[in-house]
Design a protein around this motif. Structure first.
Motif, PDB file in Angstrom:
ATOM      1  N   ALA A  22       0.680  -1.290   0.017  1.00 51.85           N
ATOM      2  CA  ALA A  22      -0.035  -0.080   0.054  1.00 51.85           C
ATOM      3  C   ALA A  22       0.741   1.292   0.272  1.00 51.85           C
ATOM      4  O   ALA A  22       0.386   2.294  -0.738  1.00 51.85           O
ATOM      5  CB  ALA A  22      -0.941   0.127   1.137  1.00 51.85           C
ATOM      6  N   LEU A  23       2.069   1.323   0.920  1.00 51.57           N
ATOM      7  CA  LEU A  23       2.964   2.478   0.871  1.00 51.57           C
ATOM      8  C   LEU A  23       3.450   2.828  -0.659  1.00 51.57           C
ATOM      9  O   LEU A  23       3.654   3.742  -1.136  1.00 51.57           O
ATOM     10  CB  LEU A  23       4.177   2.343   1.944  1.00 51.57           C
ATOM     11  CG  LEU A  23       3.479   2.391   3.237  1.00 51.57           C
ATOM     12  CD1 LEU A  23       4.705   1.687   4.203  1.00 51.57           C
ATOM     13  CD2 LEU A  23       3.257   3.615   3.641  1.00 51.57           C
ATOM     14  N   ASN A  27       1.025   5.537  -1.755  1.00 52.99           N
ATOM     15  CA  ASN A  27       1.695   6.867  -1.162  1.00 52.99           C
ATOM     16  C   ASN A  27       3.006   7.076  -2.306  1.00 52.99           C
ATOM     17  O   ASN A  27       3.497   8.037  -2.225  1.00 52.99           O
ATOM     18  CB  ASN A  27       2.247   6.666   0.016  1.00 52.99           C
ATOM     19  CG  ASN A  27       1.496   6.824   1.052  1.00 52.99           C
ATOM     20  OD1 ASN A  27       0.295   6.972   0.805  1.00 52.99           O
ATOM     21  ND2 ASN A  27       2.007   6.965   2.374  1.00 52.99           N
ATOM     22  N   SER A  28       3.337   6.050  -3.280  1.00 55.01           N
ATOM     23  CA  SER A  28       4.157   6.275  -4.165  1.00 55.01           C
ATOM     24  C   SER A  28       5.774   6.220  -3.370  1.00 55.01           C
ATOM     25  O   SER A  28       6.665   6.893  -3.543  1.00 55.01           O
ATOM     26  CB  SER A  28       4.105   7.246  -5.113  1.00 55.01           C
ATOM     27  OG  SER A  28       2.981   7.140  -5.813  1.00 55.01           O
ATOM     28  N   GLN A 183      -6.522   2.864   1.641  1.00 59.46           N
ATOM     29  CA  GLN A 183      -6.241   3.104   3.133  1.00 59.46           C
ATOM     30  C   GLN A 183      -4.897   2.330   3.377  1.00 59.46           C
ATOM     31  O   GLN A 183      -4.708   1.095   2.885  1.00 59.46           O
ATOM     32  CB  GLN A 183      -7.306   2.682   4.083  1.00 59.46           C
ATOM     33  CG  GLN A 183      -8.495   3.623   3.974  1.00 59.46           C
ATOM     34  CD  GLN A 183      -9.467   3.385   5.118  1.00 59.46           C
ATOM     35  OE1 GLN A 183      -9.492   2.162   5.759  1.00 59.46           O
ATOM     36  NE2 GLN A 183     -10.580   4.068   5.176  1.00 59.46           N
ATOM     37  N   ILE A 184      -3.951   2.852   4.078  1.00 61.77           N
ATOM     38  CA  ILE A 184      -2.842   1.868   4.495  1.00 61.77           C
ATOM     39  C   ILE A 184      -3.318   1.154   5.544  1.00 61.77           C
ATOM     40  O   ILE A 184      -3.507   1.419   6.507  1.00 61.77           O
ATOM     41  CB  ILE A 184      -1.682   3.002   4.956  1.00 61.77           C
ATOM     42  CG1 ILE A 184      -1.270   4.047   3.752  1.00 61.77           C
ATOM     43  CG2 ILE A 184      -0.335   2.281   5.302  1.00 61.77           C
ATOM     44  CD1 ILE A 184      -0.828   3.591   2.397  1.00 61.77           C
ATOM     45  N   LEU A 198      11.497  -0.162   3.554  1.00 64.26           N
ATOM     46  CA  LEU A 198      10.528   1.055   3.843  1.00 64.26           C
ATOM     47  C   LEU A 198      10.363   1.162   5.400  1.00 64.26           C
ATOM     48  O   LEU A 198       9.567   1.970   5.695  1.00 64.26           O
ATOM     49  CB  LEU A 198       9.298   0.688   3.090  1.00 64.26           C
ATOM     50  CG  LEU A 198       9.254   0.674   1.721  1.00 64.26           C
ATOM     51  CD1 LEU A 198       7.885   0.586   1.271  1.00 64.26           C
ATOM     52  CD2 LEU A 198      10.006   2.057   0.903  1.00 64.26           C
ATOM     53  N   THR A 199      11.190   0.228   6.115  1.00 68.41           N
ATOM     54  CA  THR A 199      11.046   0.423   7.452  1.00 68.41           C
ATOM     55  C   THR A 199      10.802   1.903   8.020  1.00 68.41           C
ATOM     56  O   THR A 199      10.146   2.326   8.983  1.00 68.41           O
ATOM     57  CB  THR A 199      12.195  -0.289   8.191  1.00 68.41           C
ATOM     58  OG1 THR A 199      12.091  -1.509   7.905  1.00 68.41           O
ATOM     59  CG2 THR A 199      12.100  -0.125   9.750  1.00 68.41           C
ATOM     60  N   ASP A 200      12.027   2.863   7.782  1.00 70.56           N
ATOM     61  CA  ASP A 200      11.809   4.120   8.245  1.00 70.56           C
ATOM     62  C   ASP A 200      10.430   4.974   7.804  1.00 70.56           C
ATOM     63  O   ASP A 200      10.228   5.853   8.495  1.00 70.56           O
ATOM     64  CB  ASP A 200      13.304   4.907   7.771  1.00 70.56           C
ATOM     65  CG  ASP A 200      14.317   4.188   8.688  1.00 70.56           C
ATOM     66  OD1 ASP A 200      14.371   3.379   9.552  1.00 70.56           O
ATOM     67  OD2 ASP A 200      15.503   4.388   8.083  1.00 70.56           O
ATOM     68  N   LEU A 201      10.267   4.594   6.525  1.00 72.75           N
ATOM     69  CA  LEU A 201       8.982   5.489   6.195  1.00 72.75           C
ATOM     70  C   LEU A 201       7.856   5.006   6.760  1.00 72.75           C
ATOM     71  O   LEU A 201       7.024   5.756   7.046  1.00 72.75           O
ATOM     72  CB  LEU A 201       9.013   5.238   4.561  1.00 72.75           C
ATOM     73  CG  LEU A 201      10.071   6.101   3.699  1.00 72.75           C
ATOM     74  CD1 LEU A 201      10.004   5.606   2.126  1.00 72.75           C
ATOM     75  CD2 LEU A 201      10.079   7.482   3.878  1.00 72.75           C
TER      76      LEU A 201
END
Length: 224
Positions: A22-23, A27-28, A183-184, A198-201
Motif C-alpha cells: 500500500a505504501l 503513497n508512491s 487506506q494504508i 521501507l522500515t523508516d518510512l
C-alpha cells in the motif's frame, strides 16, 4: 491497461507485507537497502542483453513484456528470461520459423536453505506463466534460478496448476480490494520488518519527548 491492472512484480510486495504494498502503490513511497540493490544488480545483469542468444536448439531472450487481460487476471509484467526451445510438439512464435516449447526462467539472488524454492517466488513465476501462456497460446515450463547456488529448480505447475491458479486469483482480488479502499493497512501481527527497505518510512522514528525542547519552542527559540 486500467486502474485494476496489476504489475506482476507487486505480487511479492503484497505477500511480504500488505502495508508495504500500500505504501508503494498509494503513497508512491520508495527506499532502497542492501537487499534491494543486490536484487537490482542481478536483474540488470540478466536484462543487459548478454543472456540473449540463438543456436540450433533454442532462442533465448530477456526482458520480454507479457500480459493477460482476461478479467480474472488482468496482469502485466516483464520476464527475466524466456527460452524458446525447438520442439515439433511446440507452438509457433511470431517472427521465428518452426515450433517451440516455451520455458520461463526467473532469477533470484539466494536459494532457501532446504534446497527447494520459496512459495512467494513460485507464485510470482506462476503469474508470468499465466501471461506467457496467454500471449503464445502454450503451456510453458517454469524455473527459478538461484544465483548463489547456480542451480535451476523446476516449478510444479503441471501437477499443481489448479492450486496455484486459485491462490493467484485470490491474491489479485485482495490486492485490488486494498487499492480500492485507498487506506494504508496496519502492520500484520508478527510481521518481520528487519529486511524491509521501507522500515523508516513505514514507522518513522519520533524524537524523544523533552521538556527543555518544549519550553524553548514555546519561546520561539530555534533548536538544532
Amino acid at each position: 491497461m486500467n486502474d485494476r491492472t496489476i504489475n506482476i512484480r507487486n505480487i511479492q510486495h503484497f505477500l511480504y507485507c500488505p502495508r508495504r504494498y500500500a505504501l508503494l502503490e498509494l503513497n508512491s513511497d520508495w527506499a532502497e537497502n542492501a537487499f534491494v540493490v543486490k536484487a537490482d544488480i542481478l536483474h540488470q545483469h540478466v536484462h543487459d542483453g548478454s543472456h540473449s542468444f540463438s543456436d540450433s536448439k533454442k532462442i533465448v531472450r530477456s526482458n520480454i513484456a507479457i500480459y493477460n487481460d482476461l478479467p480474472q487476471y488482468d496482469l502485466y509484467g516483464m520476464t527475466d528470461c524466456v527460452e524458446f526451445v525447438r520442439s515439433s510438439q511446440g507452438v509457433s512464435i511470431p517472427g521465428c520459423s518452426g515450433k517451440y516449447a516455451v520455458r520461463l526462467v526467473e532469477y533470484k539472488p539466494k536459494a532457501p536453505k532446504d534446497g527447494g524454492f520459496r512459495e512467494t517466488d513460485a507464485i510470482q513465476v506462476f503469474a508470468q506463466k499465466v501471461c506467457a501462456d496467454f500471449v503464445w497460446h502454450c503451456s510453458s515450463e517454469a524455473y527459478l534460478y538461484y544465483a548463489d547456488t547456480k542451480k535451476r529448480v523446476r516449478l510444479p505447475f503441471d501437477s499443481e496448476y489448479a492450486a496455484y491458479d486459485s491462490l493467484l486469483q485470490r491474491l489479485l482480488q485482495d490486492m485490488r480490494t486494498l487499492l480500492e479502499q485507498k487506506q494504508i493497512p496496519p502492520r500484520k501481527k508478527g510481521q518481520k520488518c528487519s529486511g524491509c527497505s521501507l522500515t523508516d518510512l513505514c514507522f518513522p522514528k519520533e524524537k524523544p519527548y523533552c521538556v527543555r525542547d518544549l519550553i524553548l519552542s514555546q519561546k520561539g527559540v530555534e533548536q538544532e
